[in-house]
Design an enzyme around this catalytic site. Structure first.
Site, PDB file in Angstrom:
ATOM      1  N   GLN A  65       4.815 -14.902   0.506  1.00 12.58           N
ATOM      2  CA  GLN A  65       3.894 -13.783   0.754  1.00 12.58           C
ATOM      3  C   GLN A  65       2.569 -14.071   0.051  1.00 12.58           C
ATOM      4  O   GLN A  65       2.542 -14.678  -1.018  1.00 12.58           O
ATOM      5  CB  GLN A  65       4.505 -12.483   0.204  1.00 12.58           C
ATOM      6  CG  GLN A  65       3.618 -11.258   0.342  1.00 12.58           C
ATOM      7  CD  GLN A  65       2.865 -10.919  -0.925  1.00 12.58           C
ATOM      8  OE1 GLN A  65       3.320 -11.226  -2.012  1.00 12.58           O
ATOM      9  NE2 GLN A  65       1.711 -10.297  -0.787  1.00 12.58           N
TER      10      GLN A  65
ATOM     11  N   ARG B 101       4.848   2.909  -0.623  1.00 13.06           N
ATOM     12  CA  ARG B 101       4.126   2.785  -1.893  1.00 13.06           C
ATOM     13  C   ARG B 101       2.622   2.816  -1.723  1.00 13.06           C
ATOM     14  O   ARG B 101       1.877   2.765  -2.685  1.00 13.06           O
ATOM     15  CB  ARG B 101       4.523   1.467  -2.565  1.00 13.06           C
ATOM     16  CG  ARG B 101       5.965   1.437  -2.971  1.00 13.06           C
ATOM     17  CD  ARG B 101       6.476   0.028  -3.182  1.00 13.06           C
ATOM     18  NE  ARG B 101       6.142  -0.565  -4.459  1.00 13.06           N
ATOM     19  CZ  ARG B 101       6.780  -0.314  -5.593  1.00 13.06           C
ATOM     20  NH1 ARG B 101       7.751   0.559  -5.609  1.00 13.06           N
ATOM     21  NH2 ARG B 101       6.447  -0.920  -6.713  1.00 13.06           N
TER      22      ARG B 101
ATOM     23  N   TYR C 176      -1.386 -12.396  -1.018  1.00 12.08           N
ATOM     24  CA  TYR C 176      -2.504 -11.447  -1.031  1.00 12.08           C
ATOM     25  C   TYR C 176      -3.775 -12.277  -1.037  1.00 12.08           C
ATOM     26  O   TYR C 176      -3.820 -13.332  -1.686  1.00 12.08           O
ATOM     27  CB  TYR C 176      -2.491 -10.597  -2.306  1.00 12.08           C
ATOM     28  CG  TYR C 176      -1.381  -9.570  -2.366  1.00 12.08           C
ATOM     29  CD1 TYR C 176      -1.343  -8.520  -1.459  1.00 12.08           C
ATOM     30  CD2 TYR C 176      -0.399  -9.642  -3.341  1.00 12.08           C
ATOM     31  CE1 TYR C 176      -0.330  -7.565  -1.524  1.00 12.08           C
ATOM     32  CE2 TYR C 176       0.610  -8.691  -3.415  1.00 12.08           C
ATOM     33  CZ  TYR C 176       0.638  -7.657  -2.502  1.00 12.08           C
ATOM     34  OH  TYR C 176       1.633  -6.726  -2.569  1.00 12.08           O
TER      35      TYR C 176
ATOM     36  N   LYS D 151       1.871  -8.611   7.341  1.00  4.93           N
ATOM     37  CA  LYS D 151       2.862  -7.644   6.853  1.00  4.93           C
ATOM     38  C   LYS D 151       2.149  -6.349   6.494  1.00  4.93           C
ATOM     39  O   LYS D 151       1.248  -6.348   5.646  1.00  4.93           O
ATOM     40  CB  LYS D 151       3.564  -8.210   5.613  1.00  4.93           C
ATOM     41  CG  LYS D 151       4.506  -7.234   4.928  1.00  4.93           C
ATOM     42  CD  LYS D 151       5.254  -7.897   3.791  1.00  4.93           C
ATOM     43  CE  LYS D 151       6.161  -6.946   3.055  1.00  4.93           C
ATOM     44  NZ  LYS D 151       5.456  -5.988   2.186  1.00  4.93           N
TER      45      LYS D 151
ATOM     46  N   ARG E 142       0.504   5.817  -7.583  1.00  2.34           N
ATOM     47  CA  ARG E 142       1.934   6.055  -7.806  1.00  2.34           C
ATOM     48  C   ARG E 142       2.101   6.856  -9.088  1.00  2.34           C
ATOM     49  O   ARG E 142       1.907   6.340 -10.194  1.00  2.34           O
ATOM     50  CB  ARG E 142       2.680   4.723  -7.881  1.00  2.34           C
ATOM     51  CG  ARG E 142       2.480   3.923  -6.582  1.00  2.34           C
ATOM     52  CD  ARG E 142       3.036   2.521  -6.643  1.00  2.34           C
ATOM     53  NE  ARG E 142       2.511   1.745  -5.530  1.00  2.34           N
ATOM     54  CZ  ARG E 142       2.496   0.425  -5.465  1.00  2.34           C
ATOM     55  NH1 ARG E 142       3.012  -0.288  -6.456  1.00  2.34           N
ATOM     56  NH2 ARG E 142       1.983  -0.199  -4.417  1.00  2.34           N
TER      57      ARG E 142
ATOM     58  N   SER F 230       7.222 -13.293  -3.379  1.00  2.00           N
ATOM     59  CA  SER F 230       5.970 -12.569  -3.631  1.00  2.00           C
ATOM     60  C   SER F 230       4.967 -13.448  -4.368  1.00  2.00           C
ATOM     61  O   SER F 230       5.342 -14.227  -5.244  1.00  2.00           O
ATOM     62  CB  SER F 230       6.269 -11.327  -4.476  1.00  2.00           C
ATOM     63  OG  SER F 230       5.063 -10.773  -4.961  1.00  2.00           O
TER      64      SER F 230
ATOM     65  N   THR G 132       0.020  -9.919   3.307  1.00  2.00           N
ATOM     66  CA  THR G 132       0.170  -8.461   3.191  1.00  2.00           C
ATOM     67  C   THR G 132      -1.177  -7.793   3.388  1.00  2.00           C
ATOM     68  O   THR G 132      -2.133  -8.085   2.672  1.00  2.00           O
ATOM     69  CB  THR G 132       0.774  -8.112   1.817  1.00  2.00           C
ATOM     70  OG1 THR G 132       2.037  -8.767   1.724  1.00  2.00           O
ATOM     71  CG2 THR G 132       0.958  -6.620   1.662  1.00  2.00           C
TER      72      THR G 132
ATOM     73  N   HIS H  76       4.829  -0.755   3.205  1.00  7.65           N
ATOM     74  CA  HIS H  76       4.996  -1.202   1.814  1.00  7.65           C
ATOM     75  C   HIS H  76       6.057  -0.358   1.087  1.00  7.65           C
ATOM     76  O   HIS H  76       5.934  -0.036  -0.095  1.00  7.65           O
ATOM     77  CB  HIS H  76       3.656  -1.104   1.076  1.00  7.65           C
ATOM     78  CG  HIS H  76       3.405  -2.232   0.105  1.00  7.65           C
ATOM     79  ND1 HIS H  76       2.611  -3.294   0.392  1.00  7.65           N
ATOM     80  CD2 HIS H  76       3.859  -2.452  -1.163  1.00  7.65           C
ATOM     81  CE1 HIS H  76       2.563  -4.112  -0.651  1.00  7.65           C
ATOM     82  NE2 HIS H  76       3.324  -3.625  -1.613  1.00  7.65           N
TER      83      HIS H  76
HETATM   84  C1  LIG Z   1       9.242  -2.941  -6.626  1.00 10.50           C
HETATM   85  C2  LIG Z   1       8.547  -3.383  -5.379  1.00 10.50           C
HETATM   86  C3  LIG Z   1       7.638  -4.437  -5.438  1.00 10.50           C
HETATM   87  C4  LIG Z   1       7.018  -4.882  -4.271  1.00 10.50           C
HETATM   88  N1  LIG Z   1       6.174  -5.960  -4.344  1.00 10.50           N
HETATM   89  C5  LIG Z   1       5.600  -6.423  -3.202  1.00 10.50           C
HETATM   90  C6  LIG Z   1       4.774  -7.578  -3.237  1.00 10.50           C
HETATM   91  O1  LIG Z   1       4.567  -8.199  -4.277  1.00 10.50           O
HETATM   92  N2  LIG Z   1       4.215  -7.976  -2.053  1.00 10.50           N
HETATM   93  C7  LIG Z   1       4.436  -7.320  -0.876  1.00 10.50           C
HETATM   94  O2  LIG Z   1       3.917  -7.723   0.162  1.00 10.50           O
HETATM   95  N3  LIG Z   1       5.232  -6.232  -0.821  1.00 10.50           N
HETATM   96  C8  LIG Z   1       5.818  -5.772  -1.947  1.00 10.50           C
HETATM   97  N4  LIG Z   1       6.641  -4.695  -1.887  1.00 10.50           N
HETATM   98  C9  LIG Z   1       6.971  -4.096  -0.575  1.00 10.50           C
HETATM   99  C10 LIG Z   1       8.216  -4.769   0.025  1.00 10.50           C
HETATM  100  O3  LIG Z   1       7.928  -6.088   0.418  1.00 10.50           O
HETATM  101  C11 LIG Z   1       8.752  -4.029   1.254  1.00 10.50           C
HETATM  102  O4  LIG Z   1       7.694  -3.830   2.145  1.00 10.50           O
HETATM  103  C12 LIG Z   1       9.394  -2.685   0.907  1.00 10.50           C
HETATM  104  O5  LIG Z   1      10.092  -2.778  -0.309  1.00 10.50           O
HETATM  105  C13 LIG Z   1      10.348  -2.260   2.021  1.00 10.50           C
HETATM  106  O6  LIG Z   1      10.889  -1.006   1.759  1.00 10.50           O
HETATM  107  P1  LIG Z   1      12.350  -0.767   1.132  1.00 10.50           P
HETATM  108  O7  LIG Z   1      12.207  -1.006  -0.343  1.00 10.50           O
HETATM  109  O8  LIG Z   1      12.624   0.653   1.465  1.00 10.50           O
HETATM  110  O9  LIG Z   1      13.293  -1.745   1.767  1.00 10.50           O
HETATM  111  C14 LIG Z   1       7.273  -4.237  -3.037  1.00 10.50           C
HETATM  112  C15 LIG Z   1       8.185  -3.169  -2.990  1.00 10.50           C
HETATM  113  C16 LIG Z   1       8.829  -2.755  -4.135  1.00 10.50           C
HETATM  114  C17 LIG Z   1       9.828  -1.636  -4.052  1.00 10.50           C
END
Ligand SMILES: Cc1cc2nc3c(=O)[nH]c(=O)nc-3n(C[C@H](O)[C@H](O)[C@H](O)COP(=O)(O)O)c2cc1C
Length: 382
Positions: free
Chosen positions: A127, A281, A129, A254, A164, A106, A155, A278
């Site tokens: 990854q 989220r 942004y 993504k 959230r 990330s 992303t 995501h």
């Molecule tokens: C705690 C947390 C932090 C995340 N941080 C990022 C991030 O920094 N960049 C990003 O592209 N996605 C981020 N994501 C999304 C994840 O890359 C991914 O899309 C997602 O966790 C997939 O779903 P799952 O947790 O059900 O496997 C984050 C997800 C979580 C749960």
């Protein structure tokens, strides 16, 4: 405690982490409908049991963006993993390497990419942004090139931060000052193993990659203000054109769930997409990733790599997603919890469990090779 599956890692992580960090990982946006759908819709994908086929020699490996992978799985970008375990990203990259798969680091990692690169024998994926400050962006891209990174996941589902509730109720949002947050202090003190491992020994607890752009400190407090100032909601394909001028490696978008967006990504020459919301989220109420996959796959029609994340909790889920047309999977919370629970050893254990589950699922569905699954293997979510 014996951990045998995703839920075991989640329980162990919940015990070990201060509540504000656990809620940050566990939560989704609004009432978390999409977060739940991501998981529930997987269960609604029915696999065909096929018997009396020789399944004594299973092929789990694949090749993506010029890289051989021992499993059709990579670790998704997860922000601030250094808050889950001491220098968390370095532990995760070693576990991924041991399992023969890449991590997508990330932008918002605690450990800067150079520290993660030094911890691993080979390079990984990154990854990104898009940040308003183009000077920072150019430097960042150069740093990646120097670290030998050849594949970038941009992303695109975070034009603006999802709301959230869990972060707002005693979670990560708001003041980070322990003096102003006695609840936070108590939370930390009642998790002494974490306080020692991460709070004391895991320092500096900064967002390492963007620290050079934050002269006033790169802790959580400054980070939130910096994100608010620097994340750019005006981003469109014109910015991707700019990115292409400065980045010669593979580029993957993504956060695609709409077939029209997928077709546009093909037309714009992207190397791949990740079907993702995501992890539930961002847009609550959107389709789950697994429900979105078949339409996206049909729209792309083999013209680019299609990955998926969101709700993958077992090797059985991996097979379901592959059967519905994903070339590979990203694991999100699965590795975040494994890391929080047991560090590098936890992530290795989680990947070993997932591998065994995938092998069993393949054998019982009569499949030999993850790259050549029967086309009628799965009945999609209705
Ligand atoms: C705690 C947390 C932090 C995340 N941080 C990022 C991030 O920094 N960049 C990003 O592209 N996605 C981020 N994501 C999304 C994840 O890359 C991914 O899309 C997602 O966790 C997939 O779903 P799952 O947790 O059900 O496997 C984050 C997800 C979580 C749960």
């Amino acid at each position: 405690m014996k951990i045998v599956n995703y839920n075991g890692f989640r329980d162990a992580a919940q015990k070990r982490l201060p509540r504000f960090i656990f809620e940050y990982i566990d939560g989704g946006s609004y009432d978390e409908h999409t977060l739940r759908r991501n998981v529930d819709d997987f269960k609604a994908v029915t696999l065909r049991q096929k018997v009396l086929r020789d399944v004594s020699n299973l092929q789990l490996g694949t090749r993506l963006f010029g890289r051989d992978m021992a499993l059709p799985v990579a670790l998704a970008p997860i922000g601030i993993a250094g808050f889950y375990r001491r220098r968390g990203e370095t532990q995760a990259v070693r576990a991924a390497e041991g399992a023969g798969i890449p991590i997508v680091l990330s932008t918002m990692s605690c450990c800067p990419l150079e520290e993660v690169r030094a911890a691993s024998a080979r390079s990984f994926w990154m990854q990104l942004y898009i940040i308003r400050d183009r000077g920072f962006m150019k430097d960042f891209l150069l740093r990646m090139e120097k670290a030998g990174i050849d594949t970038l996941f941009l992303t695109v589902d975070l034009a603006i931060n999802g709301i959230r509730y869990r972060d707002r109720i005693g979670g990560l949002a708001g003041s980070q000052s322990l003096l102003k947050r006695p609840d936070r202090l108590l939370d930390i003190l009642s998790h002494p193993a974490w306080a020692w491992d991460v709070g004391l020994m895991g320092r500096p607890l900064t967002i390492g990659n963007v620290a050079p752009a934050m002269p006033n400190g790169a802790g959580l407090k400054q980070f939130q203000a910096w994100v608010a100032r620097n994340f750019d909601p005006s981003v469109t394909y014109k910015d991707i054109t700019w990115l292409r001028q400065h980045w010669k490696g593979n580029l993957v978008l993504k956060g695609i769930t709409d077939p029209c967006d997928a077709v546009r990504a093909v037309e714009e020459g992207m190397d791949g997409i990740v079907v993702s919301n995501h992890g539930g989220r961002q847009l609550d109420g959107s389709l789950s990733s697994i429900a979105a996959l078949p339409q996206v796959r049909d729209a792309v029609a083999g013209r680019m790599t299609v990955m998926l994340d969101g709700g993958v909790r077992s090797g059985l889920d991996v097979l379901r997603a592959l059967a519905l047309g994903a070339d590979s999977i990203l694991l999100g919370r699965a590795w975040a919890y494994a890391l929080a629970a047991r560090g590098e050893a936890g992530v290795s254990q989680m990947l070993a469990i997932l591998k065994e589950e995938l092998e069993v699922a393949m054998a019982l569905t009569g499949q030999n090779d993850v790259r050549a699954l029967d086309s009628d293997l799965a009945l999609p979510h209705p």
